[in-house]
Design a protein around this motif. Structure first.
Motif, PDB file in Angstrom:
ATOM      1  N   GLY A 144       0.823  -1.215   0.000  1.00 21.93           N
ATOM      2  CA  GLY A 144       0.000   0.000   0.000  1.00 21.93           C
ATOM      3  C   GLY A 144       0.851   1.257   0.000  1.00 21.93           C
ATOM      4  N   LEU A 145       1.898   1.263   0.801  1.00 24.64           N
ATOM      5  CA  LEU A 145       2.794   2.420   0.833  1.00 24.64           C
ATOM      6  C   LEU A 145       3.463   2.633  -0.524  1.00 24.64           C
ATOM      7  CD1 LEU A 145       4.494   1.957   4.324  1.00 24.64           C
ATOM      8  CD2 LEU A 145       2.886   3.758   3.658  1.00 24.64           C
ATOM      9  N   PHE A 146       3.829   1.545  -1.183  1.00 23.46           N
ATOM     10  CA  PHE A 146       4.452   1.634  -2.503  1.00 23.46           C
ATOM     11  C   PHE A 146       3.479   2.200  -3.534  1.00 23.46           C
ATOM     12  CE2 PHE A 146       5.406  -0.172  -6.684  1.00 23.46           C
ATOM     13  CZ  PHE A 146       6.689   0.291  -6.870  1.00 23.46           C
ATOM     14  N   LEU A 147       2.256   1.677  -3.547  1.00 23.96           N
ATOM     15  CA  LEU A 147       1.280   2.102  -4.555  1.00 23.96           C
ATOM     16  C   LEU A 147       0.841   3.547  -4.377  1.00 23.96           C
ATOM     17  CD1 LEU A 147      -0.955  -1.081  -4.839  1.00 23.96           C
ATOM     18  CD2 LEU A 147       0.740  -0.243  -6.483  1.00 23.96           C
ATOM     19  N   PHE A 148       0.729   3.997  -3.141  1.00 28.17           N
ATOM     20  CA  PHE A 148       0.196   5.325  -2.874  1.00 28.17           C
ATOM     21  C   PHE A 148       1.278   6.327  -2.467  1.00 28.17           C
ATOM     22  CE2 PHE A 148      -3.388   2.415  -2.120  1.00 28.17           C
ATOM     23  CZ  PHE A 148      -4.264   2.915  -3.084  1.00 28.17           C
ATOM     24  N   ARG A 149       2.537   6.018  -2.702  1.00 33.43           N
ATOM     25  CA  ARG A 149       3.631   6.871  -2.246  1.00 33.43           C
ATOM     26  C   ARG A 149       3.677   8.224  -2.929  1.00 33.43           C
ATOM     27  NH1 ARG A 149       6.000   3.664  -6.167  1.00 33.43           N
ATOM     28  NH2 ARG A 149       7.591   4.694  -7.423  1.00 33.43           N
ATOM     29  N   ASP A 150       3.093   8.344  -4.116  1.00 25.41           N
ATOM     30  CA  ASP A 150       3.148   9.607  -4.852  1.00 25.41           C
ATOM     31  C   ASP A 150       1.966  10.529  -4.581  1.00 25.41           C
ATOM     32  OD1 ASP A 150       5.578   9.139  -6.229  1.00 25.41           O
ATOM     33  OD2 ASP A 150       4.534   7.757  -7.563  1.00 25.41           O
ATOM     34  N   ALA A 151       1.024  10.105  -3.768  1.00 27.83           N
ATOM     35  CA  ALA A 151      -0.125  10.960  -3.454  1.00 27.83           C
ATOM     36  C   ALA A 151       0.370  12.223  -2.757  1.00 27.83           C
ATOM     37  CB  ALA A 151      -1.110  10.205  -2.574  1.00 27.83           C
ATOM     38  N   GLY A 152      -0.254  13.313  -3.056  1.00 27.35           N
ATOM     39  CA  GLY A 152       0.154  14.569  -2.434  1.00 27.35           C
ATOM     40  C   GLY A 152       1.282  15.272  -3.162  1.00 27.35           C
ATOM     41  N   GLY A 153       1.508  14.896  -4.418  1.00 33.02           N
ATOM     42  CA  GLY A 153       2.499  15.608  -5.214  1.00 33.02           C
ATOM     43  C   GLY A 153       3.874  14.989  -5.264  1.00 33.02           C
ATOM     44  N   GLY A 154       4.036  13.815  -4.724  1.00 36.26           N
ATOM     45  CA  GLY A 154       5.339  13.161  -4.838  1.00 36.26           C
ATOM     46  C   GLY A 154       5.662  12.309  -3.629  1.00 36.26           C
ATOM     47  N   SER A 155       6.523  11.354  -3.857  1.00 39.07           N
ATOM     48  CA  SER A 155       6.954  10.428  -2.817  1.00 39.07           C
ATOM     49  C   SER A 155       8.016  11.082  -1.938  1.00 39.07           C
ATOM     50  CB  SER A 155       7.541   9.186  -3.484  1.00 39.07           C
ATOM     51  OG  SER A 155       8.704   9.559  -4.209  1.00 39.07           O
ATOM     52  N   PRO A 156       8.362  10.435  -0.827  1.00 42.00           N
ATOM     53  CA  PRO A 156       9.443  10.978   0.011  1.00 42.00           C
ATOM     54  C   PRO A 156      10.753  11.166  -0.765  1.00 42.00           C
ATOM     55  CG  PRO A 156       8.288   9.245   1.194  1.00 42.00           C
ATOM     56  CD  PRO A 156       7.743   9.263  -0.202  1.00 42.00           C
ATOM     57  N   GLY A 157      11.094  10.216  -1.624  1.00 42.88           N
ATOM     58  CA  GLY A 157      12.314  10.329  -2.416  1.00 42.88           C
ATOM     59  C   GLY A 157      12.264  11.485  -3.395  1.00 42.88           C
ATOM     60  N   LYS A 158      11.123  11.657  -4.046  1.00 37.91           N
ATOM     61  CA  LYS A 158      10.979  12.768  -4.991  1.00 37.91           C
ATOM     62  C   LYS A 158      11.108  14.102  -4.266  1.00 37.91           C
ATOM     63  CE  LYS A 158       8.102  10.302  -8.302  1.00 37.91           C
ATOM     64  NZ  LYS A 158       8.164   9.005  -7.629  1.00 37.91           N
ATOM     65  N   LYS A 159      10.463  14.210  -3.121  1.00 36.71           N
ATOM     66  CA  LYS A 159      10.530  15.461  -2.354  1.00 36.71           C
ATOM     67  C   LYS A 159      11.957  15.724  -1.870  1.00 36.71           C
ATOM     68  CE  LYS A 159       5.709  15.392  -1.145  1.00 36.71           C
ATOM     69  NZ  LYS A 159       4.676  15.241  -0.126  1.00 36.71           N
ATOM     70  N   LEU A 160      12.651  14.668  -1.478  1.00 34.28           N
ATOM     71  CA  LEU A 160      14.029  14.810  -1.022  1.00 34.28           C
ATOM     72  C   LEU A 160      14.929  15.363  -2.130  1.00 34.28           C
ATOM     73  CD1 LEU A 160      16.120  14.199   1.264  1.00 34.28           C
ATOM     74  CD2 LEU A 160      16.445  11.980   0.172  1.00 34.28           C
ATOM     75  N   PHE A 161      14.685  14.954  -3.362  1.00 34.85           N
ATOM     76  CA  PHE A 161      15.506  15.382  -4.491  1.00 34.85           C
ATOM     77  C   PHE A 161      14.919  16.575  -5.251  1.00 34.85           C
ATOM     78  CE2 PHE A 161      17.207  11.171  -3.733  1.00 34.85           C
ATOM     79  CZ  PHE A 161      18.562  11.410  -3.846  1.00 34.85           C
ATOM     80  N   GLY A 162      13.907  17.218  -4.671  1.00 30.62           N
ATOM     81  CA  GLY A 162      13.365  18.431  -5.274  1.00 30.62           C
ATOM     82  C   GLY A 162      12.515  18.187  -6.509  1.00 30.62           C
ATOM     83  N   LEU A 163      11.840  17.058  -6.564  1.00 32.41           N
ATOM     84  CA  LEU A 163      10.954  16.745  -7.682  1.00 32.41           C
ATOM     85  C   LEU A 163       9.509  16.808  -7.211  1.00 32.41           C
ATOM     86  CD1 LEU A 163      12.918  13.662  -9.059  1.00 32.41           C
ATOM     87  CD2 LEU A 163      12.994  16.006  -9.927  1.00 32.41           C
TER      88      LEU A 163
END
Length: 127
Positions: free
Chosen positions: A52-71
């Motif tokens: 579930g965490l994998f499938l819904f990780r991008d909700a809210g404009g991006g996953s933790p990894g994307k937010k960490l790298f400024g995406l």
């Protein structure tokens, strides 16, 4: 950046829950000498949580990894991607071998959109 963000996501949203569940299962097994009834159900529950965490990780404009790298993950109008878009773009990654198709498409397309992005109508941009 995208690949690094995906690696961080795998560690945070899949690796940590499964590692924690494995440690708990090991501790229970070592302390009791035998596996108590239902112990495997606890590990399966952790697998479901990780999925579930994998499938819904991008909700809210991006996953933790994307937010960490400024995406940021957005829709065509610039609005943050939501729960449905996260689900639509990540479900294909569960199909064995599909990651290779996603990677090939990502490298060939000028806009950098993978098939999951096209299905969900999302675009990954720098924040």
């Amino acid at each position: 950046m995208r690949a690094a963000a995906f690696g961080v996501d795998l560690i945070l949203v899949v690796g940590v829950p499964l590692l924690l569940a494995s440690a708990i299962v090991l501790c229970v097994y070592v302390s009791s000498g035998e596996a108590p009834a239902g112990l495997d159900d606890g590990f399966r529950a952790a697998q479901i949580v990780a999925l579930g965490l994998f499938l819904f990780r991008d909700a809210g404009g991006g996953s933790p990894g994307k937010k960490l790298f400024g995406l940021r993950l957005i829709l065509a109008g610039g609005v943050k991607a939501g729960v449905l878009q996260s689900l639509l773009r990540n479900v294909p990654l569960l199909i064995p071998g599909w990651n290779l198709i996603e990677l090939s498409s990502l490298l060939r397309r000028r806009d950098g959109r993978r098939p999951g992005d096209r299905v969900a109508g999302t675009l990954l941009v720098e924040a």
